[in-house]
Design a protein around this motif. Sequence first.
Motif, PDB file in Angstrom:
ATOM      1  N   ALA A 149     -34.576 -28.542  31.697  1.00  0.00           N
ATOM      2  CA  ALA A 149     -34.342 -27.040  31.133  1.00  0.00           C
ATOM      3  C   ALA A 149     -33.267 -26.302  31.988  1.00  0.00           C
ATOM      4  O   ALA A 149     -32.026 -25.459  31.552  1.00  0.00           O
ATOM      5  CB  ALA A 149     -35.737 -26.198  32.661  1.00  0.00           C
ATOM      6  N   ILE A 150     -32.481 -27.771  33.147  1.00  0.00           N
ATOM      7  CA  ILE A 150     -31.123 -27.239  33.607  1.00  0.00           C
ATOM      8  C   ILE A 150     -30.252 -27.658  32.935  1.00  0.00           C
ATOM      9  O   ILE A 150     -29.502 -26.173  32.104  1.00  0.00           O
ATOM     10  CB  ILE A 150     -30.882 -28.009  34.769  1.00  0.00           C
ATOM     11  CG1 ILE A 150     -32.041 -27.243  36.067  1.00  0.00           C
ATOM     12  CG2 ILE A 150     -30.068 -27.652  35.385  1.00  0.00           C
ATOM     13  CD1 ILE A 150     -31.668 -28.636  36.772  1.00  0.00           C
ATOM     14  N   THR A 151     -30.233 -29.003  31.284  1.00  0.00           N
ATOM     15  CA  THR A 151     -29.763 -28.470  30.486  1.00  0.00           C
ATOM     16  C   THR A 151     -29.295 -27.584  29.297  1.00  0.00           C
ATOM     17  O   THR A 151     -27.769 -27.182  29.184  1.00  0.00           O
ATOM     18  CB  THR A 151     -29.527 -29.889  30.138  1.00  0.00           C
ATOM     19  OG1 THR A 151     -29.454 -30.955  31.022  1.00  0.00           O
ATOM     20  CG2 THR A 151     -28.738 -30.196  29.159  1.00  0.00           C
ATOM     21  N   ARG A 152     -30.491 -27.047  29.398  1.00  0.00           N
ATOM     22  CA  ARG A 152     -31.074 -25.591  27.283  1.00  0.00           C
ATOM     23  C   ARG A 152     -29.559 -25.015  28.642  1.00  0.00           C
ATOM     24  O   ARG A 152     -28.911 -23.777  27.973  1.00  0.00           O
ATOM     25  CB  ARG A 152     -31.778 -25.459  27.581  1.00  0.00           C
ATOM     26  CG  ARG A 152     -32.679 -26.861  26.744  1.00  0.00           C
ATOM     27  CD  ARG A 152     -34.095 -26.671  26.866  1.00  0.00           C
ATOM     28  NE  ARG A 152     -34.310 -27.537  25.776  1.00  0.00           N
ATOM     29  CZ  ARG A 152     -35.705 -27.692  25.502  1.00  0.00           C
ATOM     30  NH1 ARG A 152     -36.639 -27.031  25.238  1.00  0.00           N
ATOM     31  NH2 ARG A 152     -35.807 -28.712  24.125  1.00  0.00           N
ATOM     32  N   LEU A 153     -30.184 -24.493  30.016  1.00  0.00           N
ATOM     33  CA  LEU A 153     -29.665 -23.143  30.556  1.00  0.00           C
ATOM     34  C   LEU A 153     -28.259 -23.029  30.965  1.00  0.00           C
ATOM     35  O   LEU A 153     -27.493 -22.312  30.379  1.00  0.00           O
ATOM     36  CB  LEU A 153     -30.155 -22.847  32.356  1.00  0.00           C
ATOM     37  CG  LEU A 153     -29.382 -22.057  32.620  1.00  0.00           C
ATOM     38  CD1 LEU A 153     -29.930 -20.567  32.071  1.00  0.00           C
ATOM     39  CD2 LEU A 153     -30.591 -21.571  34.532  1.00  0.00           C
ATOM     40  N   ILE A 154     -27.763 -24.585  31.017  1.00  0.00           N
ATOM     41  CA  ILE A 154     -25.781 -24.742  30.965  1.00  0.00           C
ATOM     42  C   ILE A 154     -25.513 -24.209  29.756  1.00  0.00           C
ATOM     43  O   ILE A 154     -24.539 -23.934  29.261  1.00  0.00           O
ATOM     44  CB  ILE A 154     -25.554 -25.951  31.190  1.00  0.00           C
ATOM     45  CG1 ILE A 154     -26.499 -26.310  33.421  1.00  0.00           C
ATOM     46  CG2 ILE A 154     -23.750 -26.479  31.910  1.00  0.00           C
ATOM     47  CD1 ILE A 154     -25.702 -25.061  33.761  1.00  0.00           C
ATOM     48  N   ASP A 155     -26.262 -25.092  28.881  1.00  0.00           N
ATOM     49  CA  ASP A 155     -25.842 -25.509  27.036  1.00  0.00           C
ATOM     50  C   ASP A 155     -25.587 -23.698  26.969  1.00  0.00           C
ATOM     51  O   ASP A 155     -24.979 -22.618  26.460  1.00  0.00           O
ATOM     52  CB  ASP A 155     -27.046 -25.139  26.084  1.00  0.00           C
ATOM     53  CG  ASP A 155     -26.398 -27.131  26.272  1.00  0.00           C
ATOM     54  OD1 ASP A 155     -25.136 -28.066  27.121  1.00  0.00           O
ATOM     55  OD2 ASP A 155     -27.048 -28.350  26.110  1.00  0.00           O
ATOM     56  N   ARG A 156     -26.835 -22.734  27.593  1.00  0.00           N
ATOM     57  CA  ARG A 156     -27.115 -21.394  26.933  1.00  0.00           C
ATOM     58  C   ARG A 156     -25.773 -20.378  27.574  1.00  0.00           C
ATOM     59  O   ARG A 156     -24.829 -19.831  27.004  1.00  0.00           O
ATOM     60  CB  ARG A 156     -28.228 -21.149  27.145  1.00  0.00           C
ATOM     61  CG  ARG A 156     -28.371 -19.404  26.892  1.00  0.00           C
ATOM     62  CD  ARG A 156     -29.782 -18.994  27.123  1.00  0.00           C
ATOM     63  NE  ARG A 156     -30.459 -19.008  26.513  1.00  0.00           N
ATOM     64  CZ  ARG A 156     -32.099 -19.249  27.117  1.00  0.00           C
ATOM     65  NH1 ARG A 156     -32.320 -18.221  27.256  1.00  0.00           N
ATOM     66  NH2 ARG A 156     -33.118 -20.107  26.035  1.00  0.00           N
ATOM     67  N   MET A 157     -25.341 -20.883  28.670  1.00  0.00           N
ATOM     68  CA  MET A 157     -24.157 -20.147  29.235  1.00  0.00           C
ATOM     69  C   MET A 157     -22.804 -20.602  28.735  1.00  0.00           C
ATOM     70  O   MET A 157     -21.869 -19.637  28.334  1.00  0.00           O
ATOM     71  CB  MET A 157     -24.276 -21.134  30.683  1.00  0.00           C
ATOM     72  CG  MET A 157     -24.973 -20.112  31.972  1.00  0.00           C
ATOM     73  SD  MET A 157     -25.156 -21.332  33.508  1.00  0.00           S
ATOM     74  CE  MET A 157     -23.589 -20.925  33.783  1.00  0.00           C
ATOM     75  N   ASN A 158     -23.014 -21.661  27.841  1.00  0.00           N
ATOM     76  CA  ASN A 158     -21.355 -21.887  27.455  1.00  0.00           C
ATOM     77  C   ASN A 158     -21.057 -21.314  26.215  1.00  0.00           C
ATOM     78  O   ASN A 158     -20.462 -21.171  25.723  1.00  0.00           O
ATOM     79  CB  ASN A 158     -21.318 -23.674  27.683  1.00  0.00           C
ATOM     80  CG  ASN A 158     -21.311 -24.384  28.588  1.00  0.00           C
ATOM     81  OD1 ASN A 158     -20.445 -23.836  29.341  1.00  0.00           O
ATOM     82  ND2 ASN A 158     -21.435 -25.729  28.633  1.00  0.00           N
ATOM     83  N   ARG A 159     -22.960 -21.099  25.187  1.00  0.00           N
ATOM     84  CA  ARG A 159     -22.694 -20.825  23.838  1.00  0.00           C
ATOM     85  C   ARG A 159     -22.487 -19.267  24.412  1.00  0.00           C
ATOM     86  O   ARG A 159     -21.661 -18.311  23.449  1.00  0.00           O
ATOM     87  CB  ARG A 159     -24.183 -21.183  23.629  1.00  0.00           C
ATOM     88  CG  ARG A 159     -24.935 -21.572  22.934  1.00  0.00           C
ATOM     89  CD  ARG A 159     -25.434 -22.601  22.258  1.00  0.00           C
ATOM     90  NE  ARG A 159     -26.801 -21.884  22.868  1.00  0.00           N
ATOM     91  CZ  ARG A 159     -27.548 -22.899  23.396  1.00  0.00           C
ATOM     92  NH1 ARG A 159     -26.961 -23.784  23.284  1.00  0.00           N
ATOM     93  NH2 ARG A 159     -28.352 -22.209  23.973  1.00  0.00           N
ATOM     94  N   ASN A 160     -22.695 -18.802  25.549  1.00  0.00           N
ATOM     95  CA  ASN A 160     -22.439 -17.415  25.232  1.00  0.00           C
ATOM     96  C   ASN A 160     -21.118 -16.998  25.749  1.00  0.00           C
ATOM     97  O   ASN A 160     -20.945 -16.003  25.623  1.00  0.00           O
ATOM     98  CB  ASN A 160     -23.494 -16.320  26.913  1.00  0.00           C
ATOM     99  CG  ASN A 160     -24.747 -16.252  26.782  1.00  0.00           C
ATOM    100  OD1 ASN A 160     -25.237 -16.431  25.396  1.00  0.00           O
ATOM    101  ND2 ASN A 160     -25.420 -16.799  27.535  1.00  0.00           N
TER     102      ASN A 160
END
Length: 366
Positions: free
Chosen positions: A78-89
Amino acid sequence: MSLSVALPAAGPDPSSSPSTGTSPDPRPTVPSLEEAQQRATEAAGWFQENWASWLAVGLRIIMIVVIALVLRMLVRRAITRLIDRMNRNTSASEGSSLGGLLVNAERRRQRSQAIGSVLRSVASFVILGTAFLMVLGAFQINLAPLLASAGVAGVAIGFGARNLVTDFLSGVFMILEDQYGVGDTIDAGVATGEVIEVGLRVTKLRGENGEIWYVRNGEIKRIGNASQGWATAGVNVTVRPEEDLDKVRSVLTEVAERIAKEEPWNEILWGPVEVLGLEDVLLDSMVVRVTAKTMPGKALSVERELRWRMKRALDAAGIRMIGVPEQATAEPAAADPTAAMAAPSAFASSNSPQSMAASPIPPKTL
């Protein structure tokens, strides 16, 4: 004469008698069938009484370990997906014109990686530590002495490595609060330069002369970030006190309007170039203040360009600035004819004390 020999009487061997002090037979005694059956029955009964508790403890330990590992995997994912979403944004915001000016991809990437590493480490420590204590509790181990010892050890380690802990905590809060990032120009007190790497313990700065400063995060007491929001370019124009102020203002305003319409200054300038007026009035000069709101980190280049254009415009308008030498208009003074003449010597007069002392002494007459 007859000889008689006394023979020992027949009977049991004295060596096998228990009354003698000799050692017993070293051969092991073989239990009887009844004793073996009794021992087997006792072992089976003891196992039957305790196997249920053993099975329950084993199943409990297995469940604790499995749940801890699964929970740790889910939290880290879940933390990895959150970080990936931040990078996509961040990547999406870079597509806009304003986003390209405000967002630094490398800065956002390092910040998100640092935050993700910290969160994953904290989650793993909490989950696995709790599971370890629960396993010890399943074995009926008293955790009070263990926790007390861990507390004392933690205090000792904290005192011994307090600088390291301070640097780590300071780095975590700097990253979470986004105080600065890669590409920012900051004044950290102990060093000034451009940030090239942000770590949990050390921040790397590139100085003006190209040197790299390694600054511990715990040593940074205050931070001045010159790359966040906007910057202000300020130029002081110093002219002579006899100049016409309206003419000076008109020339500077024309230069400001021209630079605001030209590339690439129209993108760097985030506001109009303003002639604020007189900054200072002295006996031999007047100071006119000119300011402009610019893109972060571009104030110095704007100031240099404004000085260049204003100096050329003022020279073209015939406005003299302080530091320009005036042309000589007065006639040079006539040369003094006596300047090259030497002063009269004391030896020129025969009555002077110097001449009398230098004259020969006349001989005495008899």
